[in-house]
Design a protein around this motif. Structure first.
Motif, PDB file in Angstrom:
ATOM      1  N   HIS A  46     -77.073  40.853 -42.679  1.00  7.47           N
ATOM      2  CA  HIS A  46     -75.826  41.614 -42.558  1.00  7.47           C
ATOM      3  C   HIS A  46     -76.095  43.111 -42.403  1.00  7.47           C
ATOM      4  O   HIS A  46     -75.541  43.763 -41.511  1.00  7.47           O
ATOM      5  N   GLY A  47     -76.939  43.658 -43.267  1.00  7.59           N
ATOM      6  CA  GLY A  47     -77.242  45.089 -43.207  1.00  7.59           C
ATOM      7  C   GLY A  47     -77.909  45.487 -41.904  1.00  7.59           C
ATOM      8  O   GLY A  47     -77.618  46.544 -41.340  1.00  7.59           O
ATOM      9  N   THR A  48     -78.795  44.635 -41.416  1.00  9.74           N
ATOM     10  CA  THR A  48     -79.503  44.938 -40.170  1.00  9.74           C
ATOM     11  C   THR A  48     -78.554  44.878 -38.974  1.00  9.74           C
ATOM     12  O   THR A  48     -78.612  45.737 -38.085  1.00  9.74           O
ATOM     13  N   LEU A  49     -77.664  43.897 -38.957  1.00 10.59           N
ATOM     14  CA  LEU A  49     -76.698  43.820 -37.854  1.00 10.59           C
ATOM     15  C   LEU A  49     -75.722  44.988 -37.895  1.00 10.59           C
ATOM     16  O   LEU A  49     -75.353  45.534 -36.845  1.00 10.59           O
ATOM     17  N   ASN A  50     -75.297  45.410 -39.080  1.00 11.14           N
ATOM     18  CA  ASN A  50     -74.446  46.594 -39.180  1.00 11.14           C
ATOM     19  C   ASN A  50     -75.180  47.821 -38.659  1.00 11.14           C
ATOM     20  O   ASN A  50     -74.616  48.643 -37.934  1.00 11.14           O
ATOM     21  N   HIS A  51     -76.470  47.938 -39.006  1.00  7.02           N
ATOM     22  CA  HIS A  51     -77.258  49.071 -38.500  1.00  7.02           C
ATOM     23  C   HIS A  51     -77.343  49.035 -36.978  1.00  7.02           C
ATOM     24  O   HIS A  51     -77.214  50.082 -36.321  1.00  7.02           O
ATOM     25  N   LEU A  52     -77.575  47.855 -36.422  1.00  2.00           N
ATOM     26  CA  LEU A  52     -77.614  47.752 -34.961  1.00  2.00           C
ATOM     27  C   LEU A  52     -76.305  48.219 -34.340  1.00  2.00           C
ATOM     28  O   LEU A  52     -76.310  48.925 -33.319  1.00  2.00           O
ATOM     29  N   LEU A  53     -75.193  47.860 -34.945  1.00  2.00           N
ATOM     30  CA  LEU A  53     -73.895  48.285 -34.425  1.00  2.00           C
ATOM     31  C   LEU A  53     -73.720  49.796 -34.548  1.00  2.00           C
ATOM     32  O   LEU A  53     -73.245  50.452 -33.614  1.00  2.00           O
ATOM     33  N   VAL A  54     -74.116  50.356 -35.682  1.00  2.28           N
ATOM     34  CA  VAL A  54     -74.050  51.816 -35.853  1.00  2.28           C
ATOM     35  C   VAL A  54     -74.867  52.495 -34.758  1.00  2.28           C
ATOM     36  O   VAL A  54     -74.401  53.438 -34.101  1.00  2.28           O
ATOM     37  N   ALA A  55     -76.087  52.019 -34.548  1.00  2.00           N
ATOM     38  CA  ALA A  55     -76.955  52.626 -33.531  1.00  2.00           C
ATOM     39  C   ALA A  55     -76.354  52.485 -32.134  1.00  2.00           C
ATOM     40  O   ALA A  55     -76.446  53.418 -31.320  1.00  2.00           O
ATOM     41  N   GLU A  56     -75.747  51.345 -31.842  1.00  2.00           N
ATOM     42  CA  GLU A  56     -75.085  51.166 -30.543  1.00  2.00           C
ATOM     43  C   GLU A  56     -74.007  52.231 -30.349  1.00  2.00           C
ATOM     44  O   GLU A  56     -73.904  52.841 -29.286  1.00  2.00           O
ATOM     45  N   HIS A  57     -73.190  52.454 -31.368  1.00  2.00           N
ATOM     46  CA  HIS A  57     -72.126  53.459 -31.267  1.00  2.00           C
ATOM     47  C   HIS A  57     -72.700  54.865 -31.114  1.00  2.00           C
ATOM     48  O   HIS A  57     -72.207  55.661 -30.303  1.00  2.00           O
ATOM     49  N   ILE A  58     -73.718  55.174 -31.891  1.00  2.00           N
ATOM     50  CA  ILE A  58     -74.323  56.506 -31.811  1.00  2.00           C
ATOM     51  C   ILE A  58     -74.907  56.745 -30.422  1.00  2.00           C
ATOM     52  O   ILE A  58     -74.608  57.755 -29.777  1.00  2.00           O
ATOM     53  N   TRP A  59     -75.743  55.824 -29.950  1.00  2.00           N
ATOM     54  CA  TRP A  59     -76.417  56.054 -28.677  1.00  2.00           C
ATOM     55  C   TRP A  59     -75.471  55.946 -27.481  1.00  2.00           C
ATOM     56  O   TRP A  59     -75.578  56.734 -26.537  1.00  2.00           O
ATOM     57  N   TYR A  60     -74.529  55.026 -27.523  1.00  2.00           N
ATOM     58  CA  TYR A  60     -73.571  54.944 -26.419  1.00  2.00           C
ATOM     59  C   TYR A  60     -72.738  56.230 -26.365  1.00  2.00           C
ATOM     60  O   TYR A  60     -72.462  56.753 -25.279  1.00  2.00           O
ATOM     61  N   GLY A  61     -72.357  56.734 -27.514  1.00  2.00           N
ATOM     62  CA  GLY A  61     -71.621  57.994 -27.557  1.00  2.00           C
ATOM     63  C   GLY A  61     -72.414  59.126 -26.937  1.00  2.00           C
ATOM     64  O   GLY A  61     -71.875  59.934 -26.168  1.00  2.00           O
TER      65      GLY A  61
END
Length: 170
Positions: A46-61
Motif C-alpha cells: 500500500h505504501g509503495t503504491l501510494n508513493h508511486l502515485l505521488v511521484a506520478e503526480h509530481i513528475w507529470y506536473g
C-alpha cells in the motif's frame, strides 16, 4: 528510432507493467498482506503504491503542467485500495497521450522545476523523462520481491514481454 517514438514506447511499457502488476498479481493479496510491512522503502505494498502515485503526480506536473507540486513522497493519497489502484492506472496512462503532443526537438531541451525542498533546478529533458519511467520500474521490482516473499509468483514485467505483445497485436 527518434526519441519521441522511444519515449512513447517506454510510456506504453510503464502503463502495461503497472496494470499487469496490479491486475494480475496484487489483486489477490489479503488486506493484511496489502498493508503488512514488507521491508520496502515505503514499507508495505500500500505504501509503495501510494508513493508511486505521488511521484506520478509530481513528475507529470513538472513535465506536462509546468508546475512544481510540493508533496511529501510518503503522502497517502488514497487509503482505499480500489481508489488507489484506479488513480495509479489513470496516472500512468496519461504519459503516452502527453508525449504524443511534443515536438521532437523538445527532447533536446531542459526541464526546470522546483524540488520539494524549494530548490530550483534545471536538468536535461530526455534523461529526466527516462528517470520517471525508471523510477516506476524500480518500485515495481520492489513489489515483485514483496510478492515473492509472501509466497506468490512474481509477474513477468520485463519490457521485452510487452514489446512482443505489442508486435503480435499489430
Amino acid at each position: 528510432m527518434d526519441l519521441k517514438t522511444y519515449f512513447r514506447r517506454l510510456a506504453d511499457y510503464h502503463a502495461w507493467a503497472t496494470r499487469r502488476l496490479l491486475d494480475a498479481h496484487l489483486a489477490g493479496l489479503s488486506d493484511e498482506q496489502w498493508r503488512r510491512d514488507a521491508g520496502l522503502f515505503f514499507r508495505s505494498v500500500h505504501g509503495t503504491l501510494n508513493h508511486l502515485l505521488v511521484a506520478e503526480h509530481i513528475w507529470y506536473g513538472r513535465f506536462a503542467e509546468q508546475r512544481s507540486l510540493q508533496l511529501p513522497l510518503d503522502t497517502e493519497l488514497h487509503a482505499d485500495r480500489g481508489e488507489l489502484c484506479e488513480a495509479l492506472l489513470a496516472a500512468v496512462d496519461r504519459w503516452g497521450r502527453w508525449i504524443d503532443t511534443l515536438a521532437p526537438a523538445r527532447f533536446d531541451g531542459a526541464l526546470a522545476y522546483t524540488r520539494n525542498q524549494g530548490i530550483p533546478v534545471e536538468v536535461p529533458f530526455a534523461p529526466t523523462l527516462g528517470h520517471v519511467f525508471n523510477h516506476g520500474t524500480h518500485h515495481r521490482g520492489q513489489l515483485s520481491a514483496a510478492l515473492t516473499s509472501m509466497g506468490f509468483a512474481a509477474p513477468e514485467l520485463d519490457w521485452v514481454y510487452q514489446l512482443r505483445e505489442a508486435t503480435a497485436a499489430r
